[in-house]
Design an enzyme around this catalytic site. Structure first.
Site, PDB file in Angstrom:
ATOM      1  N   LYS A  22      14.852  82.949   0.368  1.00  0.00           N
ATOM      2  CA  LYS A  22      14.968  83.472   1.737  1.00  0.00           C
ATOM      3  C   LYS A  22      14.300  82.532   2.726  1.00  0.00           C
ATOM      4  CE  LYS A  22      11.797  86.628   3.164  1.00  0.00           C
ATOM      5  NZ  LYS A  22      11.064  86.298   4.397  1.00  0.00           N
ATOM      6  N   ASN A  23      13.074  82.116   2.396  1.00  0.00           N
ATOM      7  CA  ASN A  23      12.304  81.345   3.377  1.00  0.00           C
ATOM      8  C   ASN A  23      12.791  79.903   3.513  1.00  0.00           C
ATOM      9  OD1 ASN A  23      10.900  83.614   3.916  1.00  0.00           O
ATOM     10  ND2 ASN A  23       9.001  82.998   2.897  1.00  0.00           N
ATOM     11  N   ARG A  93      10.582  88.248  12.713  1.00  0.00           N
ATOM     12  CA  ARG A  93       9.781  87.213  13.380  1.00  0.00           C
ATOM     13  C   ARG A  93      10.303  85.806  13.106  1.00  0.00           C
ATOM     14  NH1 ARG A  93       5.928  85.146  12.910  1.00  0.00           N
ATOM     15  NH2 ARG A  93       4.810  85.349  14.839  1.00  0.00           N
ATOM     16  N   CYS A 117       2.691  91.382  13.286  1.00  0.00           N
ATOM     17  CA  CYS A 117       3.319  92.264  12.308  1.00  0.00           C
ATOM     18  C   CYS A 117       2.237  92.793  11.381  1.00  0.00           C
ATOM     19  CB  CYS A 117       4.427  91.550  11.545  1.00  0.00           C
ATOM     20  SG  CYS A 117       3.822  90.293  10.427  1.00  0.00           S
ATOM     21  N   ARG A 122      -0.142  86.468  14.045  1.00  0.00           N
ATOM     22  CA  ARG A 122       0.920  85.477  13.857  1.00  0.00           C
ATOM     23  C   ARG A 122       1.328  84.771  15.152  1.00  0.00           C
ATOM     24  NH1 ARG A 122       4.989  87.304   9.322  1.00  0.00           N
ATOM     25  NH2 ARG A 122       5.077  85.055   9.113  1.00  0.00           N
ATOM     26  N   ASP A 309       2.057  84.635  -0.220  1.00  0.00           N
ATOM     27  CA  ASP A 309       3.175  85.555  -0.472  1.00  0.00           C
ATOM     28  C   ASP A 309       3.142  86.165  -1.880  1.00  0.00           C
ATOM     29  OD1 ASP A 309       4.063  85.143   2.063  1.00  0.00           O
ATOM     30  OD2 ASP A 309       5.658  83.741   1.525  1.00  0.00           O
ATOM     31  N   ARG A 401      14.123  93.350   2.566  1.00  0.00           N
ATOM     32  CA  ARG A 401      14.115  92.148   3.409  1.00  0.00           C
ATOM     33  C   ARG A 401      14.020  90.883   2.564  1.00  0.00           C
ATOM     34  NH1 ARG A 401       9.338  91.803   6.472  1.00  0.00           N
ATOM     35  NH2 ARG A 401      10.224  89.745   6.734  1.00  0.00           N
TER      36      ARG A 401
HETATM   37  N1  EPU Z   1      -0.547  79.887  12.834  1.00  0.00           N
HETATM   38  C1  EPU Z   1      -1.165  79.635  14.028  1.00  0.00           C
HETATM   39  N2  EPU Z   1      -0.401  79.169  15.066  1.00  0.00           N
HETATM   40  C2  EPU Z   1       0.937  78.933  14.924  1.00  0.00           C
HETATM   41  C3  EPU Z   1       1.550  79.211  13.704  1.00  0.00           C
HETATM   42  C4  EPU Z   1       0.782  79.690  12.656  1.00  0.00           C
HETATM   43  O1  EPU Z   1      -2.372  79.801  14.180  1.00  0.00           O
HETATM   44  O2  EPU Z   1       1.575  78.506  15.889  1.00  0.00           O
HETATM   45  C5  EPU Z   1      -1.339  80.395  11.704  1.00  0.00           C
HETATM   46  C6  EPU Z   1      -0.863  81.750  11.198  1.00  0.00           C
HETATM   47  O3  EPU Z   1      -1.398  82.815  11.945  1.00  0.00           O
HETATM   48  C7  EPU Z   1      -1.341  81.706   9.768  1.00  0.00           C
HETATM   49  C8  EPU Z   1      -1.152  80.252   9.376  1.00  0.00           C
HETATM   50  O4  EPU Z   1      -1.121  79.528  10.611  1.00  0.00           O
HETATM   51  O5  EPU Z   1      -2.717  82.010   9.727  1.00  0.00           O
HETATM   52  C9  EPU Z   1       0.095  79.950   8.591  1.00  0.00           C
HETATM   53  O6  EPU Z   1       1.232  80.587   9.187  1.00  0.00           O
HETATM   54  P1  EPU Z   1       2.676  79.945   9.127  1.00  0.00           P
HETATM   55  O7  EPU Z   1       3.088  79.535  10.485  1.00  0.00           O
HETATM   56  O8  EPU Z   1       2.710  78.902   8.072  1.00  0.00           O
HETATM   57  O9  EPU Z   1       3.563  81.184   8.701  1.00  0.00           O
HETATM   58  P2  EPU Z   1       5.110  81.358   9.055  1.00  0.00           P
HETATM   59  O10 EPU Z   1       5.736  80.027   9.110  1.00  0.00           O
HETATM   60  O11 EPU Z   1       5.262  82.256  10.220  1.00  0.00           O
HETATM   61  C10 EPU Z   1       6.013  81.442   6.608  1.00  0.00           C
HETATM   62  C11 EPU Z   1       6.734  82.428   5.741  1.00  0.00           C
HETATM   63  C12 EPU Z   1       5.778  83.566   5.366  1.00  0.00           C
HETATM   64  C13 EPU Z   1       4.589  82.959   4.621  1.00  0.00           C
HETATM   65  C14 EPU Z   1       3.910  81.912   5.510  1.00  0.00           C
HETATM   66  C15 EPU Z   1       2.778  81.191   4.823  1.00  0.00           C
HETATM   67  C16 EPU Z   1       9.038  82.324   6.443  1.00  0.00           C
HETATM   68  C17 EPU Z   1      10.184  82.993   7.073  1.00  0.00           C
HETATM   69  N3  EPU Z   1       7.886  82.978   6.464  1.00  0.00           N
HETATM   70  O12 EPU Z   1       5.619  82.157   7.790  1.00  0.00           O
HETATM   71  O13 EPU Z   1       6.499  84.399   4.470  1.00  0.00           O
HETATM   72  O14 EPU Z   1       3.666  83.975   4.314  1.00  0.00           O
HETATM   73  O15 EPU Z   1       4.888  80.914   5.904  1.00  0.00           O
HETATM   74  O16 EPU Z   1       3.197  80.580   3.662  1.00  0.00           O
HETATM   75  O17 EPU Z   1       9.163  81.234   5.907  1.00  0.00           O
HETATM   76  C18 EPU Z   1       7.118  86.419   3.454  1.00  0.00           C
HETATM   77  O18 EPU Z   1       8.097  85.837   2.966  1.00  0.00           O
HETATM   78  O19 EPU Z   1       6.751  87.568   3.076  1.00  0.00           O
HETATM   79  C19 EPU Z   1       6.332  85.757   4.503  1.00  0.00           C
HETATM   80  C20 EPU Z   1       5.538  86.416   5.333  1.00  0.00           C
END
Ligand code: EPU
Length: 422
Positions: A22-23, A93, A117, A122, A309, A401
């Site tokens: 998915k991701n 998101r 969320c 986030r 995850d 999801r």
């Molecule tokens: N962060 C910031 N600023 C930003 C972006 C992120 O401070 O602009 C922080 C976040 O709050 C967090 C950390 O950086 O503490 C990492 O977040 P990241 O941006 O890597 O998360 P994401 O890209 O929004 C993806 C996956 C998540 C997974 C995370 C971490 C997808 C669609 N989502 O989210 O997957 O937990 O990376 O590996 O790829 C799930 O599948 O259940 C899921 C939540």
């Protein structure tokens, strides 16, 4: 609303095939905006998040279809409405991953600002910082991110680190924008997750010039155009890790097919530490467990560390450990909604800020519980299969999801899960 009625304890045995990631699929679907024409994506799982992403791309002007053979086709010849509407973005998101590709393709984009969320605030500040470095003017208006680059984007040197490491979707956004920027871009502290590697490989196949794929240093030479393609999305390492934990918690034996152990070394290491046998097999592995679960300390980290995850699923497993274990959540310090629910099932978990201390118990007991997010709900399903009695898991739309028809895939292995609409 659907619920699961899960009878336990059961022992899982047999063979299960992991679906596409998915991701990886979500940012790759968004990247199709970069190449006018019709692309085909293979191994995209049937999940509600994928349906939302398709709806989002359709709303921008693309034509997304699920073919009879399961492939997804995305025709992005006409992208005439570069607006990620609140009504769609609020459902998922990860919709934020259209921002970079839209900006590169249309030189302007408006995307509803994603809210927090169940797993935390986030923020998306690093995404915006990276896109600004590429020359975009960005403001927030009426809940929307309004981004413009009337003369196109320009390559730059960009640092994507933040307080919790890099950002997965932030890297996806900046990388997908930089491939069409004028000149060269260096992304430092890029996320190294296999899903980002898959996106970079896909972009390369579309004609992008990227070096350093799989590392935190990405070097991109902008090109004038990208081309549609046919691409196979990688297997879902988080689904594979969830099945591994399922084999362990039920003292079962599962052959997990279509799973790349190399993407899961931190997880395999923890499983072996707690006494679970993991052996590689053709395109997958066999996970076997008998007897007690030993204790372990887990700290979640960016890849190649232990993935956030899988934190909830491993908490369910360690809840049955033969002593005290500790989990420290270093990516999303508030990702602990499952703690109280597991305690309702007679686990003995104590949360202290981003740390959970787990005093192992001999058995878990069935209870009505509430799924709060995708991975938390997977943890509850695992716990329920090991617990005595009939557990009711409410709000299973969360699990839909990210896991395709999970009950139809676990039941042939020995699980007793009934979906009911109440
Ligand atoms: N962060 C910031 N600023 C930003 C972006 C992120 O401070 O602009 C922080 C976040 O709050 C967090 C950390 O950086 O503490 C990492 O977040 P990241 O941006 O890597 O998360 P994401 O890209 O929004 C993806 C996956 C998540 C997974 C995370 C971490 C997808 C669609 N989502 O989210 O997957 O937990 O990376 O590996 O790829 C799930 O599948 O259940 C899921 C939540």
């Amino acid at each position: 609303m659907d619920i699961f009625r899960i009878e336990g304890p059961v022992r899982l045995s047999g063979s299960v095939k992991v679906k596409g990631s998915k991701n990886a699929a979500l940012p790759i679907m968004a990247a199709m905006l970069l190449a006018p024409g019709k692309s085909t994506l293979k191994s995209v799982p049937y999940l509600s998040d994928i349906t939302v992403c398709s709806e989002l791309l359709n709303s921008l002007g693309c034509k997304v279809a699920r073919e009879q053979n399961g492939d997804i086709t995305i025709d992005s010849t006409d992208v005439n409405n570069p607006v990620g509407d609140y009504e769609i973005v609020r459902k998922m998101r990860a919709s934020i991953c259209i921002l970079g590709p839209l900006l590169a393709r249309c030189r302007k984009a408006q995307v509803s600002m994603p809210g927090g969320c169940a797993i935390g605030d986030r923020p998306v500040d690093i995404h915006l910082r990276g896109l600004r470095e590429l020359g975009a003017q960005i403001s927030i208006k009426n809940g929307y991110i309004v981004a413009e680059a009337p003369n196109g984007l320009t390559g730059s040197e960009i640092f994507l680190g933040g307080p919790f490491g890099s950002t997965v979707l932030g890297t996806a956004n900046v990388l997908s924008a930089a491939v069409l920027a004028k000149g060269s871009t260096i992304i430092e502290s890029a996320a190294c997750e296999p899903e980002i590697t898959d996106l970079a490989n896909c972009l390369t196949k579309m004609g992008a010039k990227i070096k350093g794929i799989g590392s935190p240093h990405l070097y991109i030479e902008g090109v004038n155009e990208l081309y549609p393609l046919e691409y196979q999305v990688i297997a879902d390492r988080i689904e594979a890790g969830t099945f591994m934990a399922a084999a362990a918690i039920t003292r079962g034996e599962l052959k997990i097919e279509n799973c790349r152990l190399v993407d899961l070394m931190a997880v395999v290491d923890k499983l072996r530490n707690v006494g679970v046998t993991v052996e590689s097999a053709d395109h997958g592995c066999v996970v076997t467990h008998k007897g007690t679960i030993k204790t372990a300390d887990i700290t979640t980290q960016p890849y190649p560390g232990f993935p956030t995850d899988l934190q909830a699923q491993f908490m369910a497993l360690l809840a049955l450990g033969d002593g005290n274990s500790v989990i420290i959540e270093k990516i999303f310090p508030d990702r602990y909604m499952h703690v109280a629910e597991l305690n309702r099932m007679a686990a003995n978990l104590r949360k202290e800020g981003p740390v959970v201390i787990i005093a192992g118990v001999e058995k878990l007991m069935a209870a009505p519980v509430m799924a709060s997010d995708l991975r938390a709900s997977a943890a509850l399903v695992l716990a329920a299969m090991a617990a005595e009695g009939t557990t009711i898991v409410n709000r299973v739309y969360h699990i839909d999801r990210g896991y395709e028809k999970i009950e139809e895939r676990l039941n042939p292995l020995g699980a007793k899960i009934v979906r009911e609409n109440v």
